[in-house]
Design an enzyme around this catalytic site. Structure first.
Site, PDB file in Angstrom:
ATOM      1  N   CYS A  49     -14.077  24.038  -0.506  1.00 38.05           N
ATOM      2  CA  CYS A  49     -14.018  25.454  -0.125  1.00 38.05           C
ATOM      3  C   CYS A  49     -13.444  25.615   1.279  1.00 38.05           C
ATOM      4  O   CYS A  49     -13.910  24.968   2.215  1.00 38.05           O
ATOM      5  CB  CYS A  49     -15.429  26.051  -0.179  1.00 38.05           C
ATOM      6  SG  CYS A  49     -15.541  27.672   0.597  1.00 38.05           S
ATOM      7  N   CYS A  52     -16.388  27.011   3.727  1.00 41.89           N
ATOM      8  CA  CYS A  52     -17.641  26.307   4.015  1.00 41.89           C
ATOM      9  C   CYS A  52     -17.585  25.661   5.404  1.00 41.89           C
ATOM     10  O   CYS A  52     -16.500  25.310   5.895  1.00 41.89           O
ATOM     11  CB  CYS A  52     -17.905  25.237   2.949  1.00 41.89           C
ATOM     12  SG  CYS A  52     -18.792  25.857   1.496  1.00 41.89           S
ATOM     13  N   HIS A 111     -22.532  28.521   0.311  1.00 44.46           N
ATOM     14  CA  HIS A 111     -21.421  28.798  -0.590  1.00 44.46           C
ATOM     15  C   HIS A 111     -21.864  29.551  -1.844  1.00 44.46           C
ATOM     16  O   HIS A 111     -21.071  30.263  -2.471  1.00 44.46           O
ATOM     17  CB  HIS A 111     -20.796  27.455  -0.985  1.00 44.46           C
ATOM     18  CG  HIS A 111     -19.589  27.554  -1.851  1.00 44.46           C
ATOM     19  ND1 HIS A 111     -18.334  27.831  -1.349  1.00 44.46           N
ATOM     20  CD2 HIS A 111     -19.428  27.421  -3.206  1.00 44.46           C
ATOM     21  CE1 HIS A 111     -17.459  27.849  -2.354  1.00 44.46           C
ATOM     22  NE2 HIS A 111     -18.101  27.614  -3.477  1.00 44.46           N
ATOM     23  N   ASN A 151     -13.549  41.942  -1.234  1.00 50.42           N
ATOM     24  CA  ASN A 151     -13.152  41.773  -2.635  1.00 50.42           C
ATOM     25  C   ASN A 151     -14.024  40.682  -3.183  1.00 50.42           C
ATOM     26  O   ASN A 151     -14.063  39.591  -2.612  1.00 50.42           O
ATOM     27  CB  ASN A 151     -11.709  41.274  -2.763  1.00 50.42           C
ATOM     28  CG  ASN A 151     -10.723  42.269  -2.245  1.00 50.42           C
ATOM     29  OD1 ASN A 151     -10.880  43.461  -2.437  1.00 50.42           O
ATOM     30  ND2 ASN A 151      -9.702  41.769  -1.571  1.00 50.42           N
ATOM     31  N   SER A 159     -10.298  34.675  -4.688  1.00 48.20           N
ATOM     32  CA  SER A 159     -10.211  33.358  -5.306  1.00 48.20           C
ATOM     33  C   SER A 159     -11.455  32.529  -5.026  1.00 48.20           C
ATOM     34  O   SER A 159     -11.684  31.508  -5.643  1.00 48.20           O
ATOM     35  CB  SER A 159      -8.987  32.655  -4.739  1.00 48.20           C
ATOM     36  OG  SER A 159      -8.972  32.841  -3.332  1.00 48.20           O
ATOM     37  N   HIS A 162     -17.333  31.899  -2.119  1.00 46.93           N
ATOM     38  CA  HIS A 162     -18.080  31.861  -0.849  1.00 46.93           C
ATOM     39  C   HIS A 162     -18.234  33.291  -0.327  1.00 46.93           C
ATOM     40  O   HIS A 162     -17.242  34.010  -0.211  1.00 46.93           O
ATOM     41  CB  HIS A 162     -17.343  30.997   0.173  1.00 46.93           C
ATOM     42  CG  HIS A 162     -18.214  30.584   1.314  1.00 46.93           C
ATOM     43  ND1 HIS A 162     -18.574  29.283   1.556  1.00 46.93           N
ATOM     44  CD2 HIS A 162     -18.836  31.326   2.268  1.00 46.93           C
ATOM     45  CE1 HIS A 162     -19.376  29.235   2.609  1.00 46.93           C
ATOM     46  NE2 HIS A 162     -19.541  30.464   3.064  1.00 46.93           N
ATOM     47  N   HIS A 164     -17.931  36.318   1.529  1.00 46.18           N
ATOM     48  CA  HIS A 164     -17.095  36.665   2.686  1.00 46.18           C
ATOM     49  C   HIS A 164     -16.474  38.038   2.496  1.00 46.18           C
ATOM     50  O   HIS A 164     -16.438  38.568   1.392  1.00 46.18           O
ATOM     51  CB  HIS A 164     -15.987  35.626   2.881  1.00 46.18           C
ATOM     52  CG  HIS A 164     -14.929  35.676   1.803  1.00 46.18           C
ATOM     53  ND1 HIS A 164     -15.123  35.179   0.526  1.00 46.18           N
ATOM     54  CD2 HIS A 164     -13.668  36.192   1.802  1.00 46.18           C
ATOM     55  CE1 HIS A 164     -14.042  35.376  -0.192  1.00 46.18           C
ATOM     56  NE2 HIS A 164     -13.128  35.999   0.549  1.00 46.18           N
ATOM     57  N   GLN A 166     -13.471  40.915   4.666  1.00 42.39           N
ATOM     58  CA  GLN A 166     -12.324  40.963   5.567  1.00 42.39           C
ATOM     59  C   GLN A 166     -12.417  42.193   6.454  1.00 42.39           C
ATOM     60  O   GLN A 166     -13.114  43.169   6.130  1.00 42.39           O
ATOM     61  CB  GLN A 166     -11.023  41.015   4.770  1.00 42.39           C
ATOM     62  CG  GLN A 166     -10.807  39.816   3.865  1.00 42.39           C
ATOM     63  CD  GLN A 166      -9.377  39.727   3.376  1.00 42.39           C
ATOM     64  OE1 GLN A 166      -8.435  39.900   4.148  1.00 42.39           O
ATOM     65  NE2 GLN A 166      -9.208  39.470   2.094  1.00 42.39           N
ATOM     66  N   GLU A 180      -8.542  61.222   3.755  1.00 41.14           N
ATOM     67  CA  GLU A 180      -9.944  61.555   4.057  1.00 41.14           C
ATOM     68  C   GLU A 180     -10.055  62.271   5.402  1.00 41.14           C
ATOM     69  O   GLU A 180     -10.918  63.134   5.578  1.00 41.14           O
ATOM     70  CB  GLU A 180     -10.819  60.298   4.036  1.00 41.14           C
ATOM     71  CG  GLU A 180     -11.088  59.778   2.637  1.00 41.14           C
ATOM     72  CD  GLU A 180     -12.329  58.885   2.557  1.00 41.14           C
ATOM     73  OE1 GLU A 180     -12.978  58.664   3.595  1.00 41.14           O
ATOM     74  OE2 GLU A 180     -12.636  58.413   1.442  1.00 41.14           O
ATOM     75  N   PHE A 310      -9.415  49.149 -17.276  1.00 42.34           N
ATOM     76  CA  PHE A 310      -8.093  49.035 -16.662  1.00 42.34           C
ATOM     77  C   PHE A 310      -7.576  50.417 -16.327  1.00 42.34           C
ATOM     78  O   PHE A 310      -7.729  51.343 -17.117  1.00 42.34           O
ATOM     79  CB  PHE A 310      -7.117  48.338 -17.615  1.00 42.34           C
ATOM     80  CG  PHE A 310      -7.386  46.872 -17.775  1.00 42.34           C
ATOM     81  CD1 PHE A 310      -6.892  45.955 -16.854  1.00 42.34           C
ATOM     82  CD2 PHE A 310      -8.151  46.404 -18.832  1.00 42.34           C
ATOM     83  CE1 PHE A 310      -7.148  44.603 -16.983  1.00 42.34           C
ATOM     84  CE2 PHE A 310      -8.415  45.044 -18.968  1.00 42.34           C
ATOM     85  CZ  PHE A 310      -7.914  44.144 -18.044  1.00 42.34           C
ATOM     86  N   TYR A 314      -2.056  56.487 -19.060  1.00 40.08           N
ATOM     87  CA  TYR A 314      -2.184  57.842 -18.522  1.00 40.08           C
ATOM     88  C   TYR A 314      -2.742  57.804 -17.094  1.00 40.08           C
ATOM     89  O   TYR A 314      -2.312  58.571 -16.225  1.00 40.08           O
ATOM     90  CB  TYR A 314      -3.105  58.665 -19.425  1.00 40.08           C
ATOM     91  CG  TYR A 314      -3.152  60.127 -19.061  1.00 40.08           C
ATOM     92  CD1 TYR A 314      -2.152  61.005 -19.498  1.00 40.08           C
ATOM     93  CD2 TYR A 314      -4.174  60.640 -18.264  1.00 40.08           C
ATOM     94  CE1 TYR A 314      -2.186  62.342 -19.159  1.00 40.08           C
ATOM     95  CE2 TYR A 314      -4.212  61.980 -17.916  1.00 40.08           C
ATOM     96  CZ  TYR A 314      -3.215  62.828 -18.361  1.00 40.08           C
ATOM     97  OH  TYR A 314      -3.247  64.153 -18.019  1.00 40.08           O
ATOM     98  N   GLU A 315      -3.688  56.894 -16.882  1.00 34.95           N
ATOM     99  CA  GLU A 315      -4.335  56.838 -15.568  1.00 34.95           C
ATOM    100  C   GLU A 315      -3.378  56.417 -14.472  1.00 34.95           C
ATOM    101  O   GLU A 315      -3.451  56.900 -13.356  1.00 34.95           O
ATOM    102  CB  GLU A 315      -5.514  55.873 -15.636  1.00 34.95           C
ATOM    103  CG  GLU A 315      -6.569  56.458 -16.532  1.00 34.95           C
ATOM    104  CD  GLU A 315      -7.564  55.458 -16.985  1.00 34.95           C
ATOM    105  OE1 GLU A 315      -7.152  54.321 -17.298  1.00 34.95           O
ATOM    106  OE2 GLU A 315      -8.734  55.806 -17.026  1.00 34.95           O
TER     107      GLU A 315
HETATM  108  P1  H2U Z   1     -10.242  37.400  -0.394  1.00 39.59           P
HETATM  109  O1  H2U Z   1     -11.254  38.109   0.452  1.00 39.59           O
HETATM  110  O2  H2U Z   1      -9.444  38.361  -1.223  1.00 39.59           O
HETATM  111  O3  H2U Z   1     -10.859  36.296  -1.196  1.00 39.59           O
HETATM  112  O4  H2U Z   1      -9.205  36.705   0.600  1.00 39.59           O
HETATM  113  C1  H2U Z   1      -9.552  35.664   1.468  1.00 39.59           C
HETATM  114  C2  H2U Z   1      -8.649  35.680   2.683  1.00 39.59           C
HETATM  115  O5  H2U Z   1      -8.748  34.414   3.343  1.00 39.59           O
HETATM  116  C3  H2U Z   1      -7.177  35.887   2.359  1.00 39.59           C
HETATM  117  O6  H2U Z   1      -6.752  37.048   3.023  1.00 39.59           O
HETATM  118  C4  H2U Z   1      -7.520  34.081   3.893  1.00 39.59           C
HETATM  119  C5  H2U Z   1      -6.505  34.633   2.915  1.00 39.59           C
HETATM  120  O7  H2U Z   1      -5.305  34.966   3.593  1.00 39.59           O
HETATM  121  N1  H2U Z   1      -7.448  32.637   4.080  1.00 39.59           N
HETATM  122  C6  H2U Z   1      -7.330  32.127   5.360  1.00 39.59           C
HETATM  123  O8  H2U Z   1      -7.251  32.877   6.325  1.00 39.59           O
HETATM  124  N2  H2U Z   1      -7.314  30.777   5.534  1.00 39.59           N
HETATM  125  C7  H2U Z   1      -7.368  29.871   4.508  1.00 39.59           C
HETATM  126  O9  H2U Z   1      -7.370  28.679   4.757  1.00 39.59           O
HETATM  127  C8  H2U Z   1      -7.405  30.339   3.122  1.00 39.59           C
HETATM  128  C9  H2U Z   1      -7.525  31.796   2.905  1.00 39.59           C
HETATM  129 ZN    ZN Z   2     -17.865  27.690   0.656  1.00 37.68          ZN
END
Ligand code: H2U
Ligand code: ZN
Length: 339
Positions: A49, A52, A111, A151, A159, A162, A164, A166, A180, A310, A314-315
Site C-alpha cells: 500500500c 501505509c 490499512h 472518494n 484504487s 487505506h 484517506h 484529499q 452554491e 448509473f 436521459y440523466e
Molecule cells: P483517491 O483518493 O481517489 O484514491 O486518490 C489517491 C490520490 O493519491 C491520487 O490523487 C495520489 C494520487 O495522485 N497518490 C500519491 O500522491 N502518491 C502515490 O504514491 C500514489 C497515489
Molecule cells: Zn495502507
C-alpha cells in the site's frame, strides 16, 4: 405538506437545478435483497500500500512511520502552485491558468479500517486536521476555496482501501462552489436570512427526511437529492468553514459521521462506495454571511452494495432522475439503528 405521488420535479435551491422524481416506478416496497460480494477484509498493514506507514509511494517518496494522521502533497497533483502560460481568449476558445495545491490525508495508519469502524476520537482528530488544513491553505495568497473530499471504494475510482481523503485548494472558484455561492449569497441578499438555516428549520419541523441528529449536526436526505441514498450533513449553528468550528463542534461532527457511515454500512451490509465533500465558504467577499458549511455524501448505490445507479441516458443528456423518494431513503437509513 403535500407529497406528490406521480412524476414530478423538485427544485434544488443550492444549485438552481431540478431533479425528476418518479415514485410511481417504485410501487413495490424495499425487498431487502442483497447480493453479497463482501471482499475479504484487508490486512491491518499492507506492504504493497502506498499509504501505509513506512512504505514507498509510487512517486518515489517514502511515508514516515506515522502513528496518527499523515498529510502530504499529492505526488501527481491536478493543480500546481505555479501555473503559468497566460490566457487563451480567442472567440469561443477560452482558457486560463489554474493554480492550486493538492494534498492527500491518511486518517489512520490502520490499512483495514473504514471511517464507520474508527473510534470517534480518531475521526475527531481527522476533523481537526481538516480544519487546520483549511486554515493554512485559505491563508495562502490567491487561494479562493479549499475542498475537503473523499472518494471511497473502487466503484468511485479510489484504487486504495487505506482510509484517506484529499484536499484541493484552488485559485479560481470551482463550478459547483460558484453555483452554491450565487444561490446562497443571492438568497441572503433577497431575504436577509441564510438559505440552509431556513432549510434546516423546515426539515426539522417536517422530520420526514431526517436521518440522524445530535446536539451540533443534522444528517438528512435533501428534498432535491439526486443519488438514491444521498445525504447532506449540516451544522445547526450558522458556520461558514471547518476552521471556524469549536473543538466541541468538531467532536459532534465526528460523532455524526461515524453514526451516518455505520448506518450506510448496515444498509448495504458492506463497506460501501461513496464520494463525500465539504462545501465551505470561499474567500469571495459575497460569501459572507450567507454561506452555511455543509457536507454532501453521494453513494452511487441503489439497492445493495452491488446494485449501482448509473447517471446515463436521459440523466446525462437532460436531467437527473430518481425513483426512490428521498423520504423513503431517509426512512431506510433511520431504521438502520444508531438514531
Ligand atoms: P483517491 O483518493 O481517489 O484514491 O486518490 C489517491 C490520490 O493519491 C491520487 O490523487 C495520489 C494520487 O495522485 N497518490 C500519491 O500522491 N502518491 C502515490 O504514491 C500514489 C497515489
Ligand atoms: Zn495502507
Amino acid at each position: 405538506m403535500k407529497m406528490l405521488e406521480g412524476a414530478h420535479r423538485r427544485y434544488n435551491p443550492l444549485l438552481d437545478e431540478w431533479v425528476l422524481v418518479s415514485p410511481q416506478r417504485m410501487q413495490r416496497p424495499w425487498q431487502g435483497e442483497v447480493e453479497r460480494t463482501a471482499p475479504p477484509a484487508p490486512p491491518g498493514y499492507d506492504p504493497a500500500c502506498y499509504l501505509c506507514p513506512g512504505n514507498a509511494r509510487v512517486g518515489g517518496a517514502r511515508n514516515p512511520v506515522y502513528d496518527g494522521i499523515y498529510i502530504f502533497d499529492n505526488d501527481f497533483p491536478a493543480l500546481q502552485a505555479a501555473a503559468g502560460g497566460g490566457e487563451v481568449d480567442d472567440g469561443l476558445l477560452r482558457a486560463q491558468p489554474e493554480a492550486g495545491i493538492c494534498r492527500v490525508i491518511c486518517y489512520t495508519p490502520r490499512h483495514d479500517l473504514t471511517m464507520a469502524e474508527m473510534p470517534v476520537e480518531t475521526i475527531a482528530a481527522v476533523t481537526a486536521a481538516w480544519a487546520e488544513e483549511t486554515r493554512a491553505l485559505m491563508a495562502r495568497p490567491g487561494i479562493q476555496s479549499v475542498m475537503v473530499f473523499e472518494n471511497r471504494g473502487a466503484m468511485m475510482g479510489s484504487s486504495n482501501p487505506h482510509p484517506h481523503g484529499q484536499i484541493w485548494a484552488n485559485a479560481c472558484l470551482p463550478n459547483v462552489l460558484a453555483k452554491e455561492l450565487e444561490q446562497q449569497a443571492g438568497y441572503h441578499e433577497r431575504q436577509g436570512e441564510c438559505l440552509l438555516c431556513n432549510y434546516l428549520a423546515q426539515e426539522l419541523e417536517r422530520g420526514e427526511r431526517i436521518v440522524a441528529e445530535n446536539a451540533g449536526f443534522v444528517a438528512l436526505a435533501p428534498y432535491w437529492a439526486i443519488w438514491p441514498f444521498e445525504t447532506l450533513v449540516l451544522p445547526r449553528a450558522h458556520q461558514g468553514r471547518l476552521d471556524e468550528l469549536s473543538a466541541e463542534a468538531r467532536a459532534q461532527l465526528a460523532e455524526m459521521f461515524q453514526r451516518l457511515l455505520a448506518k450506510y454500512e448496515r444498509l448495504f451490509e458492506a463497506p460501501f462506495p461513496y464520494s463525500m465533500g465539504f462545501h465551505q465558504a470561499p474567500a469571495a467577499a459575497r460569501a459572507r454571511p450567507g454561506w452555511h458549511l455543509h457536507a454532501h455524501f453521494l453513494p452511487p448505490l441503489l439497492r445493495s452494495a452491488t446494485v449501482r445507479k448509473f447517471m446515463v441516458g436521459y440523466e446525462l443528456m437532460a436531467m437527473p432522475q430518481r425513483d426512490l423518494t428521498p423520504e423513503a431513503a431517509a426512512a431506510r437509513l433511520r431504521e438502520m439503528g444508531g438514531g
